[in-house]
Scaffold this motif. Structure first.
Motif, PDB file in Angstrom:
ATOM      1  N   UNK A 102       0.856  -1.185   0.000  1.00  0.00           N
ATOM      2  CA  UNK A 102       0.000   0.000   0.000  1.00  0.00           C
ATOM      3  C   UNK A 102       0.893   1.236   0.000  1.00  0.00           C
ATOM      4  N   UNK A 103       0.585   2.180  -0.878  1.00  0.00           N
ATOM      5  CA  UNK A 103       1.343   3.426  -0.949  1.00  0.00           C
ATOM      6  C   UNK A 103       0.988   4.303   0.250  1.00  0.00           C
ATOM      7  N   UNK A 104       1.801   5.308   0.558  1.00  0.00           N
ATOM      8  CA  UNK A 104       1.487   6.183   1.700  1.00  0.00           C
ATOM      9  C   UNK A 104       0.123   6.878   1.586  1.00  0.00           C
ATOM     10  N   UNK A 105      -0.255   7.299   0.383  1.00  0.00           N
ATOM     11  CA  UNK A 105      -1.564   7.946   0.210  1.00  0.00           C
ATOM     12  C   UNK A 105      -2.684   6.939   0.460  1.00  0.00           C
ATOM     13  N   UNK A 106      -2.493   5.709  -0.025  1.00  0.00           N
ATOM     14  CA  UNK A 106      -3.492   4.678   0.214  1.00  0.00           C
ATOM     15  C   UNK A 106      -3.550   4.312   1.692  1.00  0.00           C
ATOM     16  N   UNK A 107      -2.394   4.351   2.365  1.00  0.00           N
ATOM     17  CA  UNK A 107      -2.350   4.050   3.796  1.00  0.00           C
ATOM     18  C   UNK A 107      -3.161   5.073   4.581  1.00  0.00           C
ATOM     19  N   UNK A 108      -3.057   6.348   4.210  1.00  0.00           N
ATOM     20  CA  UNK A 108      -3.823   7.394   4.880  1.00  0.00           C
ATOM     21  C   UNK A 108      -5.323   7.173   4.692  1.00  0.00           C
ATOM     22  N   UNK A 109      -5.736   6.910   3.455  1.00  0.00           N
ATOM     23  CA  UNK A 109      -7.155   6.657   3.176  1.00  0.00           C
ATOM     24  C   UNK A 109      -7.626   5.401   3.885  1.00  0.00           C
ATOM     25  N   UNK A 110      -6.772   4.386   3.933  1.00  0.00           N
ATOM     26  CA  UNK A 110      -7.124   3.125   4.590  1.00  0.00           C
ATOM     27  C   UNK A 110      -7.312   3.346   6.090  1.00  0.00           C
ATOM     28  N   UNK A 111      -6.450   4.148   6.695  1.00  0.00           N
ATOM     29  CA  UNK A 111      -6.586   4.440   8.131  1.00  0.00           C
ATOM     30  C   UNK A 111      -7.870   5.212   8.424  1.00  0.00           C
ATOM     31  N   UNK A 112      -8.225   6.142   7.548  1.00  0.00           N
ATOM     32  CA  UNK A 112      -9.482   6.872   7.728  1.00  0.00           C
ATOM     33  C   UNK A 112     -10.670   5.934   7.603  1.00  0.00           C
ATOM     34  N   UNK A 113     -10.620   5.027   6.650  1.00  0.00           N
ATOM     35  CA  UNK A 113     -11.687   4.047   6.488  1.00  0.00           C
ATOM     36  C   UNK A 113     -11.772   3.154   7.720  1.00  0.00           C
ATOM     37  N   UNK A 114     -10.624   2.733   8.230  1.00  0.00           N
ATOM     38  CA  UNK A 114     -10.604   1.870   9.408  1.00  0.00           C
ATOM     39  C   UNK A 114     -11.221   2.583  10.614  1.00  0.00           C
ATOM     40  N   UNK A 115     -10.918   3.877  10.788  1.00  0.00           N
ATOM     41  CA  UNK A 115     -11.504   4.640  11.894  1.00  0.00           C
ATOM     42  C   UNK A 115     -13.021   4.750  11.737  1.00  0.00           C
ATOM     43  N   UNK A 116     -13.475   5.026  10.524  1.00  0.00           N
ATOM     44  CA  UNK A 116     -14.916   5.148  10.283  1.00  0.00           C
ATOM     45  C   UNK A 116     -15.616   3.823  10.540  1.00  0.00           C
ATOM     46  N   UNK A 117     -15.007   2.734  10.121  1.00  0.00           N
ATOM     47  CA  UNK A 117     -15.604   1.421  10.326  1.00  0.00           C
ATOM     48  C   UNK A 117     -15.632   1.078  11.814  1.00  0.00           C
ATOM     49  N   UNK A 118     -14.581   1.437  12.516  1.00  0.00           N
ATOM     50  CA  UNK A 118     -14.545   1.161  13.957  1.00  0.00           C
ATOM     51  C   UNK A 118     -15.651   1.913  14.676  1.00  0.00           C
TER      52      UNK A 118
END
Length: 150
Positions: free
Chosen positions: A114-130
């Motif tokens: 995962x690229x750094x930009x994708x990592x940022x979006x993935x972390x935001x998605x993970x927070x929203x899902x949590x």
């Protein structure tokens, strides 16, 4: 005079041979350069295919996660609106199956580079899902407590 004719004939053949040999060498050099270029383009295309394949896999996994989240929301709604116990149980099962699909897709996505930009979006998605998961859990607990009271 005969010697001059023989030497004149020999001189005439040398430029023709040199020209033919030079032409063959130029053609060979052009063929080698062309093949080298083709091999380079083939390697470049393979690399691009790999990048596109990984991108498509990431897109497919994100789509599965999104579909699973949508199915969880729909099944949550069904649990709230349905009055029949069997329909509520079915909605609960769909809710749990969607959660399993979401987690499977998330785990598969985390295994990919995962690229750094994708990592940022993935972390935001993970927070929203949590946050959404906690909200849904509280809602389900409320539904179960309400059913137990009845």
């Amino acid at each position: 005079m005969i010697a001059k004719r023989v030497s004149a004939r020999g001189e005439n053949k040398n430029p023709s041979r040199s020209l033919i040999i030079g032409f063959i060498l130029v053609l060979t050099l052009m063929a080698v350069i062309g093949l080298t270029g083709l091999l380079y383009l083939h390697r470049h295309n393979q690399g691009m295919e790999d990048i596109v394949t990984v991108h498509n896999e990431k897109t497919r996994l994100l789509q599965r996660m999104q579909d699973a989240m949508r199915e969880r929301q729909i099944s949550m709604r069904d649990m709230l609106l349905r009055t029949d116990d069997f329909e509520q149980d079915e909605a609960w099962q769909l809710h749990n199956q969607a959660a399993t699909r979401f987690l499977t897709a998330r785990d598969a996505l985390s295994q990919l580079h995962i690229t750094p930009a994708e990592e940022t979006a993935y972390n935001q998605l993970r927070e929203a899902v949590t946050i959404g998961g906690y909200s849904q859990q509280a809602l389900v607990e409320g539904i179960l407590a309400h059913q137990d009271n009845e």
